[in-house]
Scaffold this motif. Structure first.
Motif, PDB file in Angstrom:
ATOM      1  N   ARG A 343       0.934  -1.321  -0.061  1.00  0.00           N
ATOM      2  CA  ARG A 343      -0.054   0.242  -0.074  1.00  0.00           C
ATOM      3  C   ARG A 343       0.737   1.183  -0.159  1.00  0.00           C
ATOM      4  O   ARG A 343       0.673   2.181  -0.771  1.00  0.00           O
ATOM      5  CB  ARG A 343      -0.890   0.036   1.193  1.00  0.00           C
ATOM      6  CG  ARG A 343      -1.722   1.273   1.357  1.00  0.00           C
ATOM      7  CD  ARG A 343      -2.952   1.058   2.362  1.00  0.00           C
ATOM      8  NE  ARG A 343      -2.386   1.236   3.657  1.00  0.00           N
ATOM      9  CZ  ARG A 343      -2.179   0.162   4.510  1.00  0.00           C
ATOM     10  NH1 ARG A 343      -2.672  -1.144   3.944  1.00  0.00           N
ATOM     11  NH2 ARG A 343      -1.763   0.245   5.596  1.00  0.00           N
ATOM     12  N   GLN A 344       1.887   1.342   0.820  1.00  0.00           N
ATOM     13  CA  GLN A 344       2.669   2.283   0.755  1.00  0.00           C
ATOM     14  C   GLN A 344       3.678   2.697  -0.355  1.00  0.00           C
ATOM     15  O   GLN A 344       3.891   3.610  -0.823  1.00  0.00           O
ATOM     16  CB  GLN A 344       3.794   2.516   1.977  1.00  0.00           C
ATOM     17  CG  GLN A 344       2.875   2.177   3.522  1.00  0.00           C
ATOM     18  CD  GLN A 344       2.160   3.468   3.815  1.00  0.00           C
ATOM     19  OE1 GLN A 344       2.164   4.623   3.105  1.00  0.00           O
ATOM     20  NE2 GLN A 344       1.802   3.242   5.177  1.00  0.00           N
ATOM     21  N   LEU A 345       4.068   1.420  -1.005  1.00  0.00           N
ATOM     22  CA  LEU A 345       4.745   1.753  -2.195  1.00  0.00           C
ATOM     23  C   LEU A 345       4.071   2.366  -3.433  1.00  0.00           C
ATOM     24  O   LEU A 345       4.350   2.992  -4.322  1.00  0.00           O
ATOM     25  CB  LEU A 345       5.205   0.318  -2.658  1.00  0.00           C
ATOM     26  CG  LEU A 345       6.515  -0.275  -1.856  1.00  0.00           C
ATOM     27  CD1 LEU A 345       6.874  -1.696  -2.471  1.00  0.00           C
ATOM     28  CD2 LEU A 345       7.583   0.636  -2.124  1.00  0.00           C
ATOM     29  N   CYS A 346       2.621   1.764  -3.279  1.00  0.00           N
ATOM     30  CA  CYS A 346       1.542   2.275  -4.319  1.00  0.00           C
ATOM     31  C   CYS A 346       1.549   3.732  -4.052  1.00  0.00           C
ATOM     32  O   CYS A 346       1.360   4.708  -5.017  1.00  0.00           O
ATOM     33  CB  CYS A 346       0.289   1.688  -4.372  1.00  0.00           C
ATOM     34  SG  CYS A 346       0.198  -0.035  -4.811  1.00  0.00           S
ATOM     35  N   LYS A 347       1.545   4.198  -2.834  1.00  0.00           N
ATOM     36  CA  LYS A 347       1.373   5.587  -2.578  1.00  0.00           C
ATOM     37  C   LYS A 347       2.534   6.321  -2.958  1.00  0.00           C
ATOM     38  O   LYS A 347       2.337   7.504  -3.638  1.00  0.00           O
ATOM     39  CB  LYS A 347       0.855   5.694  -1.093  1.00  0.00           C
ATOM     40  CG  LYS A 347       0.643   7.150  -0.621  1.00  0.00           C
ATOM     41  CD  LYS A 347       0.505   7.279   0.838  1.00  0.00           C
ATOM     42  CE  LYS A 347      -0.764   6.452   1.329  1.00  0.00           C
ATOM     43  NZ  LYS A 347      -1.041   6.585   2.925  1.00  0.00           N
ATOM     44  N   VAL A 401       5.031  -1.298  -9.672  1.00  0.00           N
ATOM     45  CA  VAL A 401       4.806  -1.648  -8.361  1.00  0.00           C
ATOM     46  C   VAL A 401       3.742  -3.039  -8.438  1.00  0.00           C
ATOM     47  O   VAL A 401       3.940  -3.939  -7.638  1.00  0.00           O
ATOM     48  CB  VAL A 401       4.414  -0.785  -7.523  1.00  0.00           C
ATOM     49  CG1 VAL A 401       4.065  -1.352  -6.055  1.00  0.00           C
ATOM     50  CG2 VAL A 401       5.576   0.200  -7.319  1.00  0.00           C
ATOM     51  N   THR A 402       2.514  -2.924  -8.918  1.00  0.00           N
ATOM     52  CA  THR A 402       1.755  -3.856  -9.119  1.00  0.00           C
ATOM     53  C   THR A 402       1.842  -5.100  -9.525  1.00  0.00           C
ATOM     54  O   THR A 402       1.780  -6.413  -9.239  1.00  0.00           O
ATOM     55  CB  THR A 402       0.263  -3.240  -9.581  1.00  0.00           C
ATOM     56  OG1 THR A 402       0.425  -2.848 -11.082  1.00  0.00           O
ATOM     57  CG2 THR A 402      -0.142  -2.178  -8.615  1.00  0.00           C
ATOM     58  N   GLU A 403       2.791  -4.777 -10.782  1.00  0.00           N
ATOM     59  CA  GLU A 403       3.005  -6.035 -11.454  1.00  0.00           C
ATOM     60  C   GLU A 403       4.223  -6.938 -10.874  1.00  0.00           C
ATOM     61  O   GLU A 403       4.425  -8.185 -10.817  1.00  0.00           O
ATOM     62  CB  GLU A 403       3.625  -5.562 -12.876  1.00  0.00           C
ATOM     63  CG  GLU A 403       3.522  -6.883 -14.002  1.00  0.00           C
ATOM     64  CD  GLU A 403       3.752  -6.364 -15.193  1.00  0.00           C
ATOM     65  OE1 GLU A 403       2.692  -6.363 -16.034  1.00  0.00           O
ATOM     66  OE2 GLU A 403       4.799  -5.699 -15.603  1.00  0.00           O
TER      67      GLU A 403
END
Length: 555
Positions: A343-347, A401-403
């Motif tokens: 979650r933090q990386l996505c942010k 990040v998601t991949e």
């Protein structure tokens, strides 16, 4: 081998990062100078057409053999491995003849004034590839036996020789840019090939001396090289003795053929944009050069920020989450922590991408003006491409990040299916690029890339959402920005756009200074909203490092 392979791998990665940064800084300065003194069409011919020829010959000739031989452990002997690597030479000759015919007779040039220099360039690039592959066996040995500093030093020399010769000829006559590029290619290939053989001739001589005398002064350099199998530089050459069936290892040949099949697809996907540019008659070389420059500038954030985050994130998630066990059956503390990290990386990457998108709309022209001068941005196309590329940056960040989480946590069968899906995405991207480029010009490449990224983001986020559907965790919430930060971005975009219209025509310095102040305010708004994250990072890393330092001093 008794040497520390992990340490050597880390050193190799570290040196590679440093080398990439230095190389990018060097090429950044050189390209900025070349843009001001050489025609854009020439830059397009060099950076797209000729470098694509080099990439095609080297990758298809060397990559399958390198990947197969690097993994050899039991079975093939060293003479068989050396013989296998020497096959790259005749194969490179075959590919050179094939691609030379295509580059010279099939792909149109459209600039008769450069025809002679272009033909000379194609032949020079092909010859330089053949020369470089004459050292393929030596380079393989250097990699297997962890000669990390040697490889980095020779890569540096390779770049420096090519740069010095290119600039020397170009300073003498700016109309000979393609000749300068071609001569630099050949001499740099000669330099790296010659240097490999000279070094190992010297090294083997010293190693043999150490084996005879066990001299203590050489122990530091040779104590972990007792298993080095070569006694003479001649052993790096093809081995002619023995029966024909023993000259090559059948299993190694089969493995090489398998890698060759993958190599064709990988090369097509990696250099897909350049192949489409070369085949499509819509883009001129000037437009190709413009796209290449903008793409390189726009990809800096991806290379230096997003890629390290993705690589570190991939390693972390593989250690925390088991691929083949349902998420609700795994240790809750690890699942919770990995969900928080995701979650933090996505942010973080979403915030960086949005900052690039917002400020890029007002400062694309300023950046390109500083880089290429008024003549480069005069047509308006580079500015349009850069602004569109800023949208691609945020999609690239989210997809990365998601991949990376999806790749790290997919079950084995899911990963196999996704590999086929990636081929579908990539082939679709090539077809879409061709269609949109014919309709919209260079902007079509960026739009097709954005569509490709959106499709991959949809697949990755669907996978993540489905993985956590029976839990209370919502890691994708990190893709939603806060109200304070969002409002700050909207305000910053409006202020910077007004500054571009009102201030920029009179003073670029004031325009940049004003944008810097606004950027600090935006980052302040982000920090206010994410204060807990900053405290966590501070407590986790800064305090820990300080404690470790004090502990080491006490000891």
């Amino acid at each position: 081998m008794s040497r520390n392979l992990l340490k050597s791998s880390v050193e190799n990665a570290s040196f590679s990062i440093i080398f990439q940064v230095l190389f990018r800084c060097l090429t950044f300065v050189i390209n900025a100078w070349v843009l001001r003194h050489v025609g854009h069409a020439v830059i397009g011919i060099m950076n797209v057409r000729l470098l694509l020829l080099e990439s095609s010959i080297l990758f298809l000739s060397r990559e399958p053999f390198l990947r197969a031989c690097l993994g050899h452990k039991n079975g093939p002997t060293w003479p068989q491995v050396i013989n296998q690597m020497w096959l790259t030479l005749p194969i490179s000759v075959v590919f050179s003849v094939l691609f030379l015919y295509v580059w010279l007779h099939v792909l149109s040039l459209g600039h008769p004034e450069y025809a002679t220099q272009y033909a000379f360039g194609c032949w020079s690039v092909a010859i330089s590839c053949v020369i470089e592959l004459a050292s393929a066996s030596v380079a393989l040995v250097a990699q297997i036996f962890c000669f990390v500093k040697l490889r980095v030093a020779l890569d540096t020399v390779h770049i420096l020789v090519r740069t010095v010769i290119f600039l020397a000829i170009l300073l003498y006559d700016t109309n000979k840019a393609l000749i300068a590029f071609s001569v630099a290619q050949v001499f740099s290939a000669l330099t790296i090939t010659f240097s490999y053989y000279v070094f190992f001739h010297w090294y083997i001589k010293k190693l043999n001396q150490y084996r005879r005398t066990k001299d203590a002064k050489f122990e530091k350099h040779f104590q972990y090289m007792e298993d080095f199998p070569f006694k003479s530089i001649k052993e790096f050459l093809p081995q002619k003795h023995g029966q024909i069936e023993t000259l090559l290892d059948a299993q190694l040949c089969t493995l090489t053929v398998s890698f060759a099949k993958q190599g064709f697809v990988k090369q097509l996907l990696t250099e897909g944009e350049k192949y489409v540019m070369s085949v499509s008659p819509v883009l001129s070389f000037s437009e190709q050069a413009t796209y290449d420059v903008v793409n390189n500038l726009g990809s800096l954030a991806a290379r230096f920020i997003f890629r390290p985050i993705e690589e570190s994130g991939y390693f972390y998630f593989t250690q925390m989450i088991d691929r083949d066990i349902e998420i609700k059956e795994q240790e809750e503390s690890k699942v919770s922590e990995s969900c928080t990290v995701l979650r933090q990386l996505c942010k973080i990457v979403t915030s960086i991408g949005l900052i690039v998108l917002v400020f890029g709309q007002s400062y694309a022209r300023t950046l390109l003006l500083l880089y290429g001068g008024e003549g480069f941005v005069g047509s308006g196309l580079p500015v349009l491409l850069m602004r569109c590329h800023c949208l691609a940056v945020i999609l690239l960040a989210i997809n990365g990040v998601t991949e990376c989480y999806a790749f790290a946590t997919m079950a084995s069968r899911q990963l196999d299916r996704y590999n086929y899906l990636m081929v579908f995405f990539s082939v679709s991207f090539l077809l879409l690029s061709y269609v949109l480029t014919n309709l919209l010009g260079p902007v079509g490449f960026i739009l097709s890339n954005c569509i490709n990224m959106l499709a991959r983001i949809f697949h990755s986020t669907y996978f993540i959402k489905n993985k956590f559907k029976d839990t209370a965790h919502q890691p994708l919430e990190g893709l939603i920005i806060g109200k304070v930060f969002g409002g700050a971005l909207i305000g910053a975009g409006l202020i910077c756009k007004v500054s571009e219209i009102r201030v920029s025509p009179y003073s670029q310095i004031l325009h940049v200074l004003g944008g810097s102040v606004v950027l600090v305010m935006v980052m302040g708004a982000w920090a206010y909203e994410n204060w807990e994250l900053l405290e966590f990072v501070y407590d986790k890393y800064v305090t820990k490092k300080r404690g470790d330092h004090l502990k080491s001093k006490d000891e």
